[in-house]
Design a protein around this motif. Sequence first.
Motif, PDB file in Angstrom:
ATOM      1  N   PHE A  10       0.944  -1.277   0.027  1.00 19.12           N
ATOM      2  CA  PHE A  10      -0.113   0.095   0.021  1.00 19.12           C
ATOM      3  C   PHE A  10       1.031   1.330  -0.125  1.00 19.12           C
ATOM      4  O   PHE A  10       2.070   1.276   0.457  1.00 19.12           O
ATOM      5  N   GLN A  11       0.282   2.406  -0.334  1.00 22.47           N
ATOM      6  CA  GLN A  11       1.002   3.581  -0.388  1.00 22.47           C
ATOM      7  C   GLN A  11       0.706   4.501   0.702  1.00 22.47           C
ATOM      8  O   GLN A  11      -0.573   4.715   0.873  1.00 22.47           O
ATOM      9  N   PRO A  68      -9.579   1.517  -6.556  1.00 22.42           N
ATOM     10  CA  PRO A  68      -8.529   2.175  -5.680  1.00 22.42           C
ATOM     11  C   PRO A  68      -9.380   2.278  -4.272  1.00 22.42           C
ATOM     12  O   PRO A  68     -10.660   2.805  -4.337  1.00 22.42           O
ATOM     13  N   ILE A  69      -8.768   1.897  -3.367  1.00 19.67           N
ATOM     14  CA  ILE A  69      -9.357   2.152  -1.848  1.00 19.67           C
ATOM     15  C   ILE A  69      -8.430   3.153  -1.097  1.00 19.67           C
ATOM     16  O   ILE A  69      -7.149   3.064  -1.058  1.00 19.67           O
ATOM     17  N   TYR A  70      -9.055   4.139  -0.621  1.00 21.84           N
ATOM     18  CA  TYR A  70      -8.315   5.154   0.057  1.00 21.84           C
ATOM     19  C   TYR A  70      -8.633   4.913   1.539  1.00 21.84           C
ATOM     20  O   TYR A  70     -10.146   5.204   2.082  1.00 21.84           O
ATOM     21  N   VAL A  71      -7.951   4.649   2.354  1.00 22.49           N
ATOM     22  CA  VAL A  71      -7.979   4.313   4.012  1.00 22.49           C
ATOM     23  C   VAL A  71      -7.749   5.381   4.694  1.00 22.49           C
ATOM     24  O   VAL A  71      -6.589   5.863   4.734  1.00 22.49           O
ATOM     25  N   TYR A  72      -8.469   5.475   5.779  1.00 23.86           N
ATOM     26  CA  TYR A  72      -8.163   6.482   6.815  1.00 23.86           C
ATOM     27  C   TYR A  72      -8.580   6.109   8.272  1.00 23.86           C
ATOM     28  O   TYR A  72      -9.519   5.602   8.308  1.00 23.86           O
ATOM     29  N   ASN A  81      -2.767  -0.599   9.345  1.00 27.57           N
ATOM     30  CA  ASN A  81      -2.947  -1.710   9.800  1.00 27.57           C
ATOM     31  C   ASN A  81      -4.385  -2.297   8.799  1.00 27.57           C
ATOM     32  O   ASN A  81      -3.906  -3.414   8.213  1.00 27.57           O
ATOM     33  N   ALA A  82      -5.430  -1.495   8.273  1.00 32.93           N
ATOM     34  CA  ALA A  82      -6.239  -2.046   7.412  1.00 32.93           C
ATOM     35  C   ALA A  82      -5.643  -2.184   5.966  1.00 32.93           C
ATOM     36  O   ALA A  82      -6.064  -3.090   5.315  1.00 32.93           O
ATOM     37  N   ALA A  83      -4.947  -1.132   5.869  1.00 31.79           N
ATOM     38  CA  ALA A  83      -4.303  -1.353   4.622  1.00 31.79           C
ATOM     39  C   ALA A  83      -3.323  -2.479   4.129  1.00 31.79           C
ATOM     40  O   ALA A  83      -3.558  -3.101   3.290  1.00 31.79           O
ATOM     41  N   GLY A  84      -2.831  -3.120   5.260  1.00 24.18           N
ATOM     42  CA  GLY A  84      -1.891  -4.272   5.140  1.00 24.18           C
ATOM     43  C   GLY A  84      -2.865  -5.182   5.097  1.00 24.18           C
ATOM     44  O   GLY A  84      -2.780  -6.103   4.085  1.00 24.18           O
ATOM     45  N   GLN A  85      -4.254  -5.560   5.569  1.00 23.30           N
ATOM     46  CA  GLN A  85      -5.128  -6.373   5.772  1.00 23.30           C
ATOM     47  C   GLN A  85      -5.699  -6.464   4.130  1.00 23.30           C
ATOM     48  O   GLN A  85      -5.932  -7.388   3.631  1.00 23.30           O
ATOM     49  N   LEU A  86      -6.108  -5.252   3.513  1.00 24.40           N
ATOM     50  CA  LEU A  86      -6.423  -5.301   2.450  1.00 24.40           C
ATOM     51  C   LEU A  86      -5.550  -5.665   1.092  1.00 24.40           C
ATOM     52  O   LEU A  86      -6.115  -6.353   0.346  1.00 24.40           O
ATOM     53  N   ASN A  87      -4.406  -5.327   1.487  1.00 23.89           N
ATOM     54  CA  ASN A  87      -3.474  -6.010   0.414  1.00 23.89           C
ATOM     55  C   ASN A  87      -3.208  -7.451   0.529  1.00 23.89           C
ATOM     56  O   ASN A  87      -3.505  -7.990  -0.417  1.00 23.89           O
ATOM     57  N   VAL A  94      -4.055   0.276  -2.857  1.00 24.38           N
ATOM     58  CA  VAL A  94      -4.683   0.614  -1.546  1.00 24.38           C
ATOM     59  C   VAL A  94      -3.792   1.961  -1.029  1.00 24.38           C
ATOM     60  O   VAL A  94      -2.395   1.799  -1.059  1.00 24.38           O
ATOM     61  N   HIS A  95      -4.366   2.840  -0.628  1.00 19.78           N
ATOM     62  CA  HIS A  95      -3.720   4.148  -0.068  1.00 19.78           C
ATOM     63  C   HIS A  95      -4.112   4.452   1.287  1.00 19.78           C
ATOM     64  O   HIS A  95      -5.194   4.484   1.694  1.00 19.78           O
ATOM     65  N   ASN A  96      -3.002   5.040   1.959  1.00 20.56           N
ATOM     66  CA  ASN A  96      -3.186   4.980   3.453  1.00 20.56           C
ATOM     67  C   ASN A  96      -3.077   6.896   3.743  1.00 20.56           C
ATOM     68  O   ASN A  96      -1.978   7.192   3.329  1.00 20.56           O
ATOM     69  N   LEU A  97      -3.976   7.406   4.554  1.00 20.37           N
ATOM     70  CA  LEU A  97      -3.720   8.684   4.666  1.00 20.37           C
ATOM     71  C   LEU A  97      -2.736   9.110   6.040  1.00 20.37           C
ATOM     72  O   LEU A  97      -3.043   8.572   7.128  1.00 20.37           O
ATOM     73  N   LEU A  98      -1.614   9.514   5.661  1.00 21.19           N
ATOM     74  CA  LEU A  98      -0.560   9.732   6.821  1.00 21.19           C
ATOM     75  C   LEU A  98      -1.440  10.875   7.627  1.00 21.19           C
ATOM     76  O   LEU A  98      -1.620  11.703   7.139  1.00 21.19           O
TER      77      LEU A  98
END
Length: 110
Positions: A10-11, A68-72, A81-87, A94-98
């Motif tokens: 994920f990014q 594309p999934i954008y997770v926050y 954690n969720a982004a890793g599970q999605l991968n 999968v994209h994670n909001l820093l």
Amino acid sequence: MSNPLPSAAFQNLTPAQFAEGMRQPGAVLLDVRRPDEFAGGHLPGAINMEVTSPDFAQRVATLDPSQPIYVYCRSGARSANAAGQLNAAGFGQVHNLLGGVLDWPEQLVK
């Protein structure tokens, strides 16, 4: 800053990158906080699936892995954690909001 999941596909995106990406057609915006946190304010158009819920994997399975999934979350930890599970579940974009909503510059909606 060390990434706890160095092999994760994920990014991690800054709020500006995340805002641009989540507005793409077909993008799914996923809030992985508790329902009470979600009710207190969330990003427009987000769907709420709590990452610590026992049925998170089953609920995620209802999403389209080609989109594309954008997770926050609140600070970025639960969403990573969720982004890793999605991968792991086969989601390729999968994209994670820093910084989570704590660093989100725009108004949240209720």
